[in-house]
Design a protein around this motif. Structure first.
Motif, PDB file in Angstrom:
ATOM      1  N   ALA A 103       0.318  -0.725  -0.111  1.00 42.36           N
ATOM      2  CA  ALA A 103       0.525  -0.320   0.174  1.00 42.36           C
ATOM      3  C   ALA A 103       1.092   1.183  -0.020  1.00 42.36           C
ATOM      4  N   TYR A 151       2.068   1.670  -3.645  1.00 43.16           N
ATOM      5  CA  TYR A 151       1.893   2.384  -4.320  1.00 43.16           C
ATOM      6  C   TYR A 151       1.235   3.282  -4.267  1.00 43.16           C
ATOM      7  N   GLU A 190      -3.008   5.192  -6.228  1.00 42.18           N
ATOM      8  CA  GLU A 190      -3.666   4.943  -5.051  1.00 42.18           C
ATOM      9  C   GLU A 190      -5.058   3.782  -5.737  1.00 42.18           C
ATOM     10  N   TRP A 212      -4.172  -0.034  -6.650  1.00 40.71           N
ATOM     11  CA  TRP A 212      -4.399  -0.180  -5.379  1.00 40.71           C
ATOM     12  C   TRP A 212      -6.100  -0.901  -4.554  1.00 40.71           C
TER      13      TRP A 212
END
Length: 544
Positions: free
Chosen positions: A504, A507, A513, A516
């Motif tokens: 996370a 990304y 995002e 992700w």
């Protein structure tokens, strides 16, 4: 016929005293039986005070006797110390000198019974004073004498310490005894004298221990081994210093004698079960590298040394160390810049057990001083694979590559090719260099090829990639997370969540995002039936 050299009355009396001191009566009686049975064959004197002989026993034993310093005498038989074979040789010597063999055979018993000799012995104080006067006279002559006379002086100085334990205190006392009467010498003579002082004490300790040079043996004893190590360090430090031979060209004769001495010791040094570089091999290498090579510009000395090595090979026969011979010849061809011949000899030496990795590295040390980077790269390429079969810290080898690449960038591909050929031995330095040179994809490909997983690394180990090439870590983390889920246990789910949290962050750093979010939605849906995994995802705040 070999000469036997005449022995005067003073030397005869000294021999009787030495025999009474070093031998017990039983050993002399057994030696007398061997003498009577004419087991001493052959007998020769290489120098006025040195005897070599072969004695027939349960086997044929080689005996070497130094009449000036009996502590340097030795026999090949299993007995540690004066033995019947040595006694038999001494009695044979007495017969050839037309001296009383029976007096020698009964020296210990006569001494114990205080049998008076034909001429009264001097008092202890008088004997000490006589010895000191003799030492002073020897010392006064040192500046004009050669290496052999120096060694005779060392023997006389160390004689009172013959029964001392071989430890660092013995070394200190020996050095002090030798230096006490030594006159002032010129700078080059001083360094040569110091070198031979340390070499003589080292030789005395090794021979007294009965342990072959070049091997650390528990039987040597901790304090004796410590004394040997300190002597080695002192010798190495001395040989690293410059020797201004141009200022004293008359010292080349002593240099030649030094080469001859170290050549013989190096070629006959034991090399099996090595844990450290052979002692005399180190001295031989440092002598040529730091004292001889910087003081000569021609090729004559190197070609002459090759001839001397070949002559020694013929003379020593089976007693020679083939490794040492090949290595020494390789060094000489190296100094002649005949690298192909030198490398061929080095490869032949490496095929045999008993070659220490540091002996390969000495070639690189010379090239570093020369600043010859093309030759450095060639020798690094040659030496690397030779280190593969040896347990060795390759950090020094890696540092030499750094120097070569820094001064000659075009050899970098050569470095990568050599290090990859050395895998898996070179794994640690290969890893480090790939990261140091920013070869992120190559580093990742290598980790995947050997089955590495993210859990095999600390977080800080992967930080360079997270900072410089985060996209390379995405498949590495994704695939590992999926494998953890397939294990279907609480621990593996926790490991998967840790990796997903790191994903996370990656990304987000890459400003992806949205991608992700799509992945997490798909991941959660695919594993919706795994309730324990769902719980861990919620605990990790990856899903609501």
């Amino acid at each position: 016929m070999q000469p036997t050299y005449a022995m005067d009355d003073a030397q005869w009396n000294k021999l009787i005293q030495d025999v009474a001191y070093y031998f017990n009566d039983l050993t002399l009686k057994r030696g007398f039986q061997y003498y009577k049975q004419k087991r001493v064959q052959p007998f020769r004197m290489t120098e006025p005070r040195k005897i070599k002989a072969l004695v027939e026993g349960s086997d044929d034993y080689s005996v070497s006797i130094n009449l000036d310093d009996f502590t340097l005498s030795r026999c090949d038989c299993p007995v540690s110390g004066p033995c019947k074979h040595m006694a038999a040789v001494l009695m044979n010597y007495a017969e050839q000198q037309e001296r009383s063999v029976h007096k020698l055979a009964n020296a210990t018993a006569a001494s114990a019974l205080h049998i008076p000799s034909a001429s009264p012995s001097p008092s202890p104080a008088a004997a000490y004073n006589n010895r000191q006067e003799q030492l002073k006279e020897q010392a006064r002559q040192l500046p004009d004498q050669g290496i052999e006379e120096w060694r005779n002086y060392f023997a006389a100085c160390l004689a009172p310490l013959a029964l001392n334990t071989r430890n660092p205190q013995y070394v200190e006392r020996s050095l002090s005894s030798i230096a006490k009467l030594k006159p002032q010498l010129k700078p080059v003579s001083e360094k040569l004298f110091s070198l031979h002082t340390h070499l003589y004490i080292l030789e005395a300790i090794i021979h007294a221990s009965g342990t072959p040079a070049g091997i650390y043996s528990p039987s040597l004893g901790y304090f004796t081994h410590l004394a040997v190590t300190e002597l080695q360090d002192a010798i190495a430090q001395l040989l690293v210093e410059e020797l201004p031979l141009a200022a004293e060209p008359d010292q080349w004769l002593r240099i030649s004698d030094t080469i001859a001495y170290l050549r013989h010791e190096m070629l006959t040094e034991a090399r099996d079960r090595l844990r450290e570089q052979p002692r005399f091999s180190v001295c031989y290498d440092l002598l040529w590298r730091n004292w001889i090579s910087p003081n000569t510009s021609g090729t004559e000395l190197y070609t002459e040394e090759i001839a001397q090595l070949e002559q020694a090979e013929a003379e020593l026969g089976a007693a020679i160390s083939r490794n040492a011979l090949l290595l020494a010849k390789s060094r000489m061809y190296f100094y002649l810049s005949e690298d192909q011949t030198a490398m061929t000899l080095l490869r032949s030496a490496a095929e045999r057990p008993g070659l220490h990795p540091d002996e390969f590295m000495s070639f690189l040390t010379s090239l570093l001083v020369m600043g010859d980077w093309p030759r450095m790269a060639a020798w690094l390429t040659e030496i690397g694979p030779l280190l593969n079969s040896r347990i060795y810290n390759l950090q020094g080898y890696s540092d030499y590559w750094e120097e070569a690449v820094q001064h000659l960038p075009e050899v970098e591909p050569q470095m990568w090719s050599t290090l990859s050929l050395m895998l898996p031995t070179s794994r640690e330095i290969y890893d480090e260099k790939l990261l140091a040179y920013g070869k992120w994809q190559e580093w990742m490909d290598y980790q995947l090829s050997i089955g590495k997983e993210p859990s095999d690394f600390r977080v800080k180990d992967l930080q360079p990639l997270e900072k410089n090439a985060p996209e390379i870590l995405l498949p590495f983390y994704h695939q590992a997370a999926e494998r953890y889920v397939l294990e279907k246990n609480r621990h593996s789910y926790k490991s998967a969540v840790k990796l997903l949290k790191r994903l996370a962050k990656l990304y987000k750093k890459m400003k992806r995002e949205e991608r992700w979010g799509l992945f997490m939605a798909s991941f959660t849906l695919r594993h919706s039936r795994l309730r324990a995994l769902q719980e861990e995802l919620r605990k990790g705040k990856l899903i609501p």
